[in-house]
Write a protein that holds these residues in place. Structure first.
Motif, PDB file in Angstrom:
ATOM      1  N   SER A   1     -23.968 -14.059 142.271  1.00  0.00           N
ATOM      2  CA  SER A   1     -25.237 -14.457 141.633  1.00  0.00           C
ATOM      3  C   SER A   1     -26.278 -14.872 142.656  1.00  0.00           C
ATOM      4  CB  SER A   1     -24.977 -15.604 140.650  1.00  0.00           C
ATOM      5  OG  SER A   1     -24.376 -16.707 141.333  1.00  0.00           O
ATOM      6  N   SER A   2     -25.827 -15.362 143.785  1.00  0.00           N
ATOM      7  CA  SER A   2     -26.752 -15.724 144.855  1.00  0.00           C
ATOM      8  C   SER A   2     -26.156 -15.301 146.188  1.00  0.00           C
ATOM      9  CB  SER A   2     -27.032 -17.235 144.846  1.00  0.00           C
ATOM     10  OG  SER A   2     -25.835 -17.956 145.102  1.00  0.00           O
ATOM     11  N   ARG A   3     -27.042 -14.963 147.120  1.00  0.00           N
ATOM     12  CA  ARG A   3     -26.612 -14.509 148.443  1.00  0.00           C
ATOM     13  C   ARG A   3     -27.476 -15.195 149.487  1.00  0.00           C
ATOM     14  NH1 ARG A   3     -27.805  -9.466 145.622  1.00  0.00           N
ATOM     15  NH2 ARG A   3     -25.913  -8.652 144.643  1.00  0.00           N
ATOM     16  N   ASN A   4     -26.938 -15.321 150.668  1.00  0.00           N
ATOM     17  CA  ASN A   4     -27.743 -15.835 151.765  1.00  0.00           C
ATOM     18  C   ASN A   4     -27.678 -14.867 152.948  1.00  0.00           C
ATOM     19  OD1 ASN A   4     -25.223 -16.230 152.824  1.00  0.00           O
ATOM     20  ND2 ASN A   4     -25.320 -18.468 152.876  1.00  0.00           N
ATOM     21  N   LEU A   5     -28.263 -15.268 154.047  1.00  0.00           N
ATOM     22  CA  LEU A   5     -28.284 -14.390 155.218  1.00  0.00           C
ATOM     23  C   LEU A   5     -26.886 -14.000 155.659  1.00  0.00           C
ATOM     24  CD1 LEU A   5     -31.050 -15.919 157.511  1.00  0.00           C
ATOM     25  CD2 LEU A   5     -31.038 -13.655 156.508  1.00  0.00           C
ATOM     26  N   VAL A   6     -25.942 -14.941 155.563  1.00  0.00           N
ATOM     27  CA  VAL A   6     -24.578 -14.661 155.996  1.00  0.00           C
ATOM     28  C   VAL A   6     -23.961 -13.573 155.123  1.00  0.00           C
ATOM     29  CG1 VAL A   6     -22.279 -15.651 156.297  1.00  0.00           C
ATOM     30  CG2 VAL A   6     -24.287 -16.987 156.892  1.00  0.00           C
ATOM     31  N   THR A   7     -24.233 -13.624 153.828  1.00  0.00           N
ATOM     32  CA  THR A   7     -23.692 -12.607 152.910  1.00  0.00           C
ATOM     33  C   THR A   7     -24.141 -11.215 153.328  1.00  0.00           C
ATOM     34  OG1 THR A   7     -24.045 -14.279 151.178  1.00  0.00           O
ATOM     35  CG2 THR A   7     -23.377 -12.073 150.479  1.00  0.00           C
ATOM     36  N   TRP A   8     -25.445 -11.066 153.524  1.00  0.00           N
ATOM     37  CA  TRP A   8     -25.986  -9.767 153.934  1.00  0.00           C
ATOM     38  C   TRP A   8     -25.440  -9.342 155.299  1.00  0.00           C
ATOM     39  CZ3 TRP A   8     -28.560  -6.514 150.900  1.00  0.00           C
ATOM     40  CH2 TRP A   8     -29.183  -7.019 149.745  1.00  0.00           C
ATOM     41  N   ALA A   9     -25.404 -10.297 156.249  1.00  0.00           N
ATOM     42  CA  ALA A   9     -24.929  -9.957 157.591  1.00  0.00           C
ATOM     43  C   ALA A   9     -23.474  -9.519 157.576  1.00  0.00           C
ATOM     44  CB  ALA A   9     -25.126 -11.127 158.538  1.00  0.00           C
TER      45      ALA A   9
ATOM     46  N   TYR B   1     -33.412 -13.809 144.790  1.00  0.00           N
ATOM     47  CA  TYR B   1     -33.342 -12.712 145.762  1.00  0.00           C
ATOM     48  C   TYR B   1     -34.664 -12.494 146.460  1.00  0.00           C
ATOM     49  CZ  TYR B   1     -28.838 -11.198 143.841  1.00  0.00           C
ATOM     50  OH  TYR B   1     -27.546 -11.102 143.453  1.00  0.00           O
ATOM     51  N   ASN B   2     -35.747 -12.759 145.769  1.00  0.00           N
ATOM     52  CA  ASN B   2     -37.049 -12.454 146.333  1.00  0.00           C
ATOM     53  C   ASN B   2     -37.728 -13.649 146.970  1.00  0.00           C
ATOM     54  OD1 ASN B   2     -36.979  -9.753 145.500  1.00  0.00           O
ATOM     55  ND2 ASN B   2     -37.496 -10.363 143.416  1.00  0.00           N
ATOM     56  N   SER B   3     -37.037 -14.739 147.044  1.00  0.00           N
ATOM     57  CA  SER B   3     -37.609 -15.920 147.683  1.00  0.00           C
ATOM     58  C   SER B   3     -36.885 -16.207 148.965  1.00  0.00           C
ATOM     59  CB  SER B   3     -37.522 -17.133 146.751  1.00  0.00           C
ATOM     60  OG  SER B   3     -36.157 -17.424 146.486  1.00  0.00           O
ATOM     61  N   ALA B   4     -37.490 -16.999 149.817  1.00  0.00           N
ATOM     62  CA  ALA B   4     -36.842 -17.332 151.088  1.00  0.00           C
ATOM     63  C   ALA B   4     -36.972 -18.804 151.374  1.00  0.00           C
ATOM     64  CB  ALA B   4     -37.465 -16.512 152.202  1.00  0.00           C
ATOM     65  N   PRO B   5     -36.596 -19.671 150.414  1.00  0.00           N
ATOM     66  CA  PRO B   5     -36.692 -21.114 150.678  1.00  0.00           C
ATOM     67  C   PRO B   5     -35.691 -21.579 151.706  1.00  0.00           C
ATOM     68  CG  PRO B   5     -35.539 -20.696 148.616  1.00  0.00           C
ATOM     69  CD  PRO B   5     -36.042 -19.393 149.078  1.00  0.00           C
ATOM     70  N   ALA B   6     -34.691 -20.730 151.960  1.00  0.00           N
ATOM     71  CA  ALA B   6     -33.685 -21.128 152.941  1.00  0.00           C
ATOM     72  C   ALA B   6     -34.283 -21.335 154.306  1.00  0.00           C
ATOM     73  CB  ALA B   6     -32.600 -20.061 153.016  1.00  0.00           C
TER      74      ALA B   6
ATOM     75  N   VAL C   1     -28.647   1.309 155.008  1.00  0.00           N
ATOM     76  CA  VAL C   1     -29.151   1.157 153.632  1.00  0.00           C
ATOM     77  C   VAL C   1     -29.134  -0.306 153.216  1.00  0.00           C
ATOM     78  CG1 VAL C   1     -28.667   1.691 151.217  1.00  0.00           C
ATOM     79  CG2 VAL C   1     -28.524   3.493 152.944  1.00  0.00           C
ATOM     80  N   ARG C   2     -28.037  -1.016 153.529  1.00  0.00           N
ATOM     81  CA  ARG C   2     -27.940  -2.447 153.148  1.00  0.00           C
ATOM     82  C   ARG C   2     -28.985  -3.271 153.904  1.00  0.00           C
ATOM     83  NH1 ARG C   2     -26.157   0.094 150.261  1.00  0.00           N
ATOM     84  NH2 ARG C   2     -24.085   0.281 149.348  1.00  0.00           N
ATOM     85  N   PHE C   3     -29.269  -2.874 155.151  1.00  0.00           N
ATOM     86  CA  PHE C   3     -30.294  -3.616 155.893  1.00  0.00           C
ATOM     87  C   PHE C   3     -31.659  -3.448 155.223  1.00  0.00           C
ATOM     88  CE2 PHE C   3     -33.559  -3.990 159.160  1.00  0.00           C
ATOM     89  CZ  PHE C   3     -33.248  -5.223 159.710  1.00  0.00           C
ATOM     90  N   ARG C   4     -31.954  -2.245 154.791  1.00  0.00           N
ATOM     91  CA  ARG C   4     -33.221  -2.023 154.087  1.00  0.00           C
ATOM     92  C   ARG C   4     -33.271  -2.851 152.799  1.00  0.00           C
ATOM     93  NH1 ARG C   4     -32.273   3.653 155.277  1.00  0.00           N
ATOM     94  NH2 ARG C   4     -33.697   4.403 156.911  1.00  0.00           N
ATOM     95  N   ASP C   5     -32.126  -2.869 152.070  1.00  0.00           N
ATOM     96  CA  ASP C   5     -32.073  -3.654 150.830  1.00  0.00           C
ATOM     97  C   ASP C   5     -32.295  -5.135 151.109  1.00  0.00           C
ATOM     98  OD1 ASP C   5     -31.551  -1.328 149.486  1.00  0.00           O
ATOM     99  OD2 ASP C   5     -29.375  -1.637 149.383  1.00  0.00           O
ATOM    100  N   MET C   6     -31.732  -5.601 152.215  1.00  0.00           N
ATOM    101  CA  MET C   6     -31.877  -7.009 152.590  1.00  0.00           C
ATOM    102  C   MET C   6     -33.347  -7.362 152.826  1.00  0.00           C
ATOM    103  SD  MET C   6     -30.297  -8.821 155.976  1.00  0.00           S
ATOM    104  CE  MET C   6     -30.603 -10.536 156.364  1.00  0.00           C
ATOM    105  N   VAL C   7     -34.045  -6.496 153.555  1.00  0.00           N
ATOM    106  CA  VAL C   7     -35.456  -6.744 153.832  1.00  0.00           C
ATOM    107  C   VAL C   7     -36.269  -6.682 152.548  1.00  0.00           C
ATOM    108  CG1 VAL C   7     -37.486  -5.906 155.083  1.00  0.00           C
ATOM    109  CG2 VAL C   7     -35.254  -5.903 156.202  1.00  0.00           C
ATOM    110  N   ARG C   8     -35.941  -5.707 151.684  1.00  0.00           N
ATOM    111  CA  ARG C   8     -36.661  -5.591 150.419  1.00  0.00           C
ATOM    112  C   ARG C   8     -36.426  -6.811 149.526  1.00  0.00           C
ATOM    113  NH1 ARG C   8     -34.544  -0.013 150.289  1.00  0.00           N
ATOM    114  NH2 ARG C   8     -36.174   1.389 151.065  1.00  0.00           N
ATOM    115  N   ALA C   9     -35.233  -7.443 149.660  1.00  0.00           N
ATOM    116  CA  ALA C   9     -34.903  -8.616 148.845  1.00  0.00           C
ATOM    117  C   ALA C   9     -35.635  -9.869 149.315  1.00  0.00           C
ATOM    118  CB  ALA C   9     -33.395  -8.853 148.866  1.00  0.00           C
ATOM    119  N   GLY C  10     -36.405  -9.756 150.370  1.00  0.00           N
ATOM    120  CA  GLY C  10     -37.204 -10.880 150.829  1.00  0.00           C
ATOM    121  C   GLY C  10     -36.582 -11.698 151.921  1.00  0.00           C
ATOM    122  N   PHE C  11     -35.413 -11.305 152.388  1.00  0.00           N
ATOM    123  CA  PHE C  11     -34.763 -12.050 153.462  1.00  0.00           C
ATOM    124  C   PHE C  11     -35.322 -11.609 154.814  1.00  0.00           C
ATOM    125  CE2 PHE C  11     -31.668 -12.555 150.115  1.00  0.00           C
ATOM    126  CZ  PHE C  11     -31.224 -13.863 150.289  1.00  0.00           C
ATOM    127  N   ILE C  12     -35.565 -12.580 155.666  1.00  0.00           N
ATOM    128  CA  ILE C  12     -35.951 -12.276 157.039  1.00  0.00           C
ATOM    129  C   ILE C  12     -34.672 -12.272 157.873  1.00  0.00           C
ATOM    130  CG2 ILE C  12     -37.262 -13.011 159.053  1.00  0.00           C
ATOM    131  CD1 ILE C  12     -39.218 -14.342 157.171  1.00  0.00           C
TER     132      ILE C  12
END
Length: 1093
Positions: free
Chosen positions: A161-169, A44-49, A186-197
């Motif tokens: 167990s894992s999410r990507n940008l599409v999941t959040w969007a 969640y906290n990495s952005a190797p994608a 709220v979900r957008f804030r969570d997405m940014v906090r999770a390390g996703f750009i």
């Protein structure tokens, strides 16, 4: 893999308004092909994608950017995507054994729109071992979002167990599309906090959610824009289109919206429609059409052709253009016809509404007939236009003719209800409204649709049935802010000001936040009631809610402070306004025009308004002409008259009346007569009254009376103001005969029982010396107001009947009529004329303690006069020193007058008063005369000479004392020692006869009133030729037994007062003398004042 984006669509509101409402995108396309042979779990906290070297379940970010080369390009087949995954080197071949099942599931469920299919896909995914498959989980979330089951979507999201940008969007867009913008944020804030750009899809959904969240969400929107500016999406067309909408509709910031628009590298038609929509809904037609022109130029070769949404915005812009809207709308119609959009339901409905709003109902109906398809929006648009043009019957007819063809919705009934108050016969409209009310009750629409309840409240309120409006409001199951606004506004419009203010307080107790409309109506009620304290509290509420910057709220505040006399606060509100409109300028100029102390500022603000380029309206001219007339600025009045001609407003009746009033007060009655003669077809009661007031103001009473007779002969209606004005003029010059003639006219006009006319008659008779008539008429009045009571109290006081005046005051209080400042002037004068010092002080103190009336300068003057007449000059100085305000000329002149009547006592106080008067009013001759009289009463002839020398040095002349009597052959005026009258021989003969008879009765000339250093014989001769004695002698040369009525412009001297007592006894007739202060009734040797005057 390929990701595609469907174009953002604009949708219209059914009521005829439209804006750019962008459904973000079908999210299933966003992740189609995002499955792979082997999916890696991503922290969640990495952005190797976002790194090309990382094995990722989705392609590099660059492939997600929308490239609008071909808006109609097709998506690759699902088989190609699966084959692509099979050919990938890092795919696990063990998974391809189930690829057919996976592909079958995707093909079957990718367009699912039911909860049953969603559950089936979920179960099959578990059954076939696809639980951890990211693509399938995203697909399932998208289905849950599509059917509005956000609970299941959120639960699945939490279990992943894992999410990507599409999941959040997917999840963010789901909350946005299902009207849960707060959760989306709220979900957008969570997405940014999770390390996703976030990518542009996530940004777009989050911005849309912010836009729908109101002011609080817009703050987050600004923060998101700041984040976007740090990414590559700062010029992305999808993101920028949503930003334009947010800045335009939520933040009302067209400059920021335009800045975003200018920053887009490659614009599409949605970008152009969005920015045009922003300006059209702000009413900025010029900017909207300039952008449309630029769109056509830039769109050459890119197929940027205007579509139905473009034309919808342009029609809205044209409707908002007051000056040239009709012409612009005609041009838009031509363009629509050329582009082939006239058959479009949305464009056609907008045109129908637009033409109807301009009153072109025939054109609107023609367009409606040319439309290939019609719906309820088309009907509603035509009805709205007819209501705007106050054609209520026509709007109701359209409803009845079309309701079966196109159906109805709640808006239809709301518009229909708004049509009934516009019926030419209001009673008929109210009856029709009750019929519709019965229908919506039977169909249970009132309980299910709050808008219909609001429409009923509005309809009854505007139809004058405010009790019915309140009943409907109380029975409403659900109430929103519009419900409260309708009630509060209706109560204010029906002059139920206290109920309106109370309703506002009730609304606040419910927790609902007031809008600008709420504040405007409540402030209007406070202004009408004079409730400045509540008004200030509402002002404070407005500041806390950020509504004080609204121009309409600020205008209501200007009106509140102006009506309550708080001119300083009024000017402060005006200075703090971020922007003005025409009403703002008119309000502040009107407030200044009504304030005697600040009238000159009205001219200053008027000039500033002109320098600012504002268009002057009829209200502007009426207000400034009022100010100019108060200042008697002849030249400025002529200049404003020229502006009136320039603006082609000279035919306006109200402005013509204002010009009549202005020229009349400036003494230019010749101009008044020219203007009045040109107003042949536009004259109203105000025009006639203005002319009559002008004649009276310029002491042309005969012309005023002639105009009254002419009005009666020509059948012109005389109103109460006409009679009150003429009666006031008769009272001012004490022409009893003319006043009685006007009274007779009032009886013939059936206005005798009018409270305004009745009050004026009481005042006229008392000032013309017939206090008996005044008292008799007062007792016969069927209704009395504060002016009636004040006229009677002042009348008795003026005639020296202090006890009767105080009895009337007691009756006034028992009758429930609260006294005002004028009342206490009469009461204190009554105490002064009869020497009731202690009782006078009791009434004076009760003003503030009992009635909450702060004493004004005139009340302090009455108290000084009370002490002076009672001979308590030693207390006068202490009283003046204790005043809460600085004494003015009225106070000091009263002091000097008291000292001049004190036979030379306390000349130090008189000298002090004279010094103050010379400083404040050096050009007023009365001050020098009073000072000389004070010295003369103490036989200080050297000081008398000095006072007269000072008067000569100041180059001022005293008003000549004169007396006059009204006889059948006219008014006869006399001055002291007058020998100009053609009957002088008989007059002086009668005067010598009277002097002889008076001496026989014991009359001794009071030579102390001969204010010259002469021999005794000369003083007696001087006294015998005073103007009032000559006037009495003249009347006695005629044969009559009627009371003798004499008017004098100055205070009667003591010797004449004594002589009139003897004369009344000698000739056996009553003598009524009115001097500058009061009336004296002489009969049988005694005066009504009891020699206390």
């Amino acid at each position: 893999m390929l990701l595609y984006l469907t174009r953002i669509q604009f949708e219209s509101v059914k009521a005829g308004k439209q804006w750019a409402n962008r459904s973000l995108f079908p999210l299933n396309t966003m992740f189609r092909g995002f499955h792979s042979c082997k999916l890696r779990r991503i922290s969640y906290n990495s952005a190797p994608a976002f790194t090309p070297s990382t094995a990722s379940p989705f392609p590099p970010l660059e492939s997600l950017v929308f490239k609008p080369h071909d808006p109609h390009q097709c998506t690759k087949s699902l088989k190609d995507l699966v084959d692509h995954c099979k050919s990938t080197s890092h795919c696990n071949t063990t998974l391809f054994s189930s690829s057919e099942k996976f592909e079958s599931l995707v093909n079957r469920f990718q367009g699912s729109c039911s909860s049953e299919e969603a559950r089936e896909l979920h179960l099959k995914g578990i059954k076939y071992g696809f639980v951890g498959n990211l693509f399938l989980s995203n697909t399932l979330i998208n289905i849950y979002v599509r059917i509005g089951d956000l609970g299941s979507a959120q639960k699945l999201f939490d279990e992943m167990s894992s999410r990507n940008l599409v999941t959040w969007a997917c999840l963010i867009s789901g909350y946005t599309q299902n009207s849960e913008p707060h959760e989306a944020c709220v979900r957008f804030r969570d997405m940014v906090r999770a390390g996703f750009i976030p990518n542009h899809y996530a940004f777009g959904s989050a911005l849309r959610a912010c836009q729908e969240s109101g002011p609080s969400g817009c703050k987050l929107g600004l923060q998101i824009h700041g984040l976007i500016s740090k990414t590559r999406y700062g010029s992305d067309v999808v993101v920028c289109n949503v930003l334009i909408s947010m800045y335009g509709s939520c933040l009302d910031s067209p400059n920021d919206a335009r800045s975003v628009f200018d920053g887009i590298e490659i614009r599409n038609s949605i970008s152009w429609n969005s920015i045009i929509s922003v300006y059209s809904h702000r009413g900025d037609a010029i900017s909207a059409f300039e952008l449309f022109s630029s769109m056509l130029k830039e769109g050459l070769g890119f197929s940027f052709r205007p579509n139905e949404y473009t034309f919808g915005s342009l029609i809205t812009a044209a409707r908002s253009s007051v000056d040239s809207g009709f012409c612009v709308l005609k041009q838009v119609l031509a363009k629509v016809e050329k582009s082939g959009f006239l058959q479009d339901l949305y464009v056609g409905s907008a045109l129908v509404s637009g033409f109807a709003r301009f009153g072109l109902t025939d054109d609107a109906k023609k367009i409606l007939g040319q439309m290939g398809e019609k719906n309820v929006v088309s009907m509603n648009g035509l009805m709205v236009g007819l209501v705007k043009q106050k054609q209520g019957e026509a709007a109701a007819k359209v409803f009845h003719e079309m309701k079966d063809l196109v159906g109805t919705n709640s808006d239809s009934y709301v518009i229909l209800l708004s049509a009934f108050p516009e019926f030419s016969a209001l009673e008929e409209g109210r009856r029709k409204g009750r019929e519709v009310h019965a229908h919506v009750i039977r169909t249970e629409l009132t309980d299910s649709k709050v808008a219909i309840g609001n429409g009923l409240v509005n309809m009854y309120a505007k139809s004058g049935a405010i009790a019915d409006a309140c009943s409907v409001f109380e029975l409403m199951v659900g109430k929103d802010s519009v419900s409260w606004n309708s009630l509060i506004s209706g109560l204010d419009q029906n002059e139920c000001f206290e109920d309106s203010s109370e309703s506002f307080l009730r609304m606040r107790r419910t927790g609902l936040m007031p809008s600008n409309f709420t504040l405007i109506s409540t402030l209007s009620s406070c202004a009408s009631l004079g409730w400045i304290v509540l008004g200030e509290q509402i002002h404070s509420d407005g500041i806390k809610l950020g509504l004080d910057t609204d121009v309409s709220v600020s205008n209501a505040l200007l009106a509140l402070y102006a009506e309550t006399g708080c001119l300083t606060e009024c000017l402060k509100v005006f200075s703090l306004m971020p922007e003005y409109d025409q009403v703002s300028w008119n309000s502040v100029i009107g407030a200044l025009s009504d304030s005697e102390a600040s009238v000159s500022l009205a001219v200053k603000y008027f000039l500033e308004m002109m320098r600012g380029g504002w268009v002057l309206s009829r209200v502007t001219f009426i207000n400034i002409l009022s100010a100019v007339s108060s200042l008697s600025l002849h030249e400025v009045g002529h200049q404003i008259h020229a502006l009136v001609l320039k603006y082609c407003l000279s035919d306006d009746t109200a402005i013509g009346n204002a010009l009549l009033s202005c020229y009349g007060k400036c003494g230019e009655m010749n101009q008044c007569e020219k203007i009045f003669s040109r107003m042949t077809d536009t004259r109203d009661e105000v025009s006639w009254n203005s002319m009559i007031s002008g004649y009276i103001h310029n002491e042309l009473l005969n012309k005023a009376m002639d105009l009254v007779w002419f009005m009666m002969q020509t059948g012109q209606r005389l109103d109460s103001f006409t009679f009150a004005t003429v009666l006031s003029a008769c009272a001012s010059v004490a022409t009893l005969e003319r006043g009685m003639e006007v009274h007779a006219c009032g009886i013939r006009a059936c206005l005798e029982s009018d409270v305004v006319v009745g009050s004026a008659l009481v005042d006229m008779y008392s000032k013309c010396g017939r206090i008996d008539y005044a008292s008799r008429f007062f007792e016969l009045m069927p209704q009395k107001n504060v002016y009636s009571w004040n006229s009677m109290i002042s009348g008795f006081a003026r005639h020296g009947h202090g006890e009767k005046a105080l009895k009337i005051f007691t009756r006034m209080k028992l009758d429930g009529q609260p006294p005002d400042h004028v009342t206490f002037v009469g009461v204190l004068s009554a105490c002064s004329h009869v020497g009731l010092v202690e009782e006078g002080f009791e009434h004076f103190e009760s003003m503030n303690e009992v009635y909450r009336l702060s004493p004004r300068m005139e009340h302090f003057s009455c108290m000084v006069d009370l002490l002076g007449r009672a001979g308590k000059l030693d207390k006068v100085d202490d009283f003046i020193n204790g005043m809460p305000m600085k004494p003015n000329v009225l106070i000091w002149r009263t002091v000097l007058g008291a000292c001049s009547r004190s036979n030379g006592r306390n000349t130090e106080l008189g000298r002090k008063a004279a010094e103050m008067l010379m400083e404040l009013e050096p050009q007023n001759a009365v001050n020098y005369v009073l000072l000389a009289n004070m010295y003369a009463s103490g036989e200080k002839w050297e000081d008398v000479a000095k006072a007269r020398a000072a008067m000569k040095e100041a180059a001022v002349k005293k008003e000549a004392g004169c007396s006059w009597v009204t006889m059948k052959d006219g008014v006869h005026v006399f001055v002291a020692g007058d020998k100009s009258h053609h009957e002088k021989d008989s007059i002086y003969g009668k005067l010598r006869e009277l002097n002889r008879k008076m001496r026989e009765e014991g009359y001794i000339p009071q030579t102390k009133y001969a204010l010259y250093d002469l021999e005794l014989e000369n003083k007696e001769e001087l006294l015998s030729y005073h103007s009032e004695k000559i006037a009495v002698a003249f009347v006695l040369t005629r044969q009559s037994a009627l009371p003798i009525r004499i008017m004098k412009n100055l205070r009667v001297c003591g010797d004449c007062h004594s002589a009139f007592g003897y004369i009344s006894k000698i000739v056996g007739r009553q003598i009524i003398l009115r001097d500058s202060n009061r009336f004296h009734h002489f009969q049988d040797g005694k005066c009504s004042c009891g020699d206390y005057w």
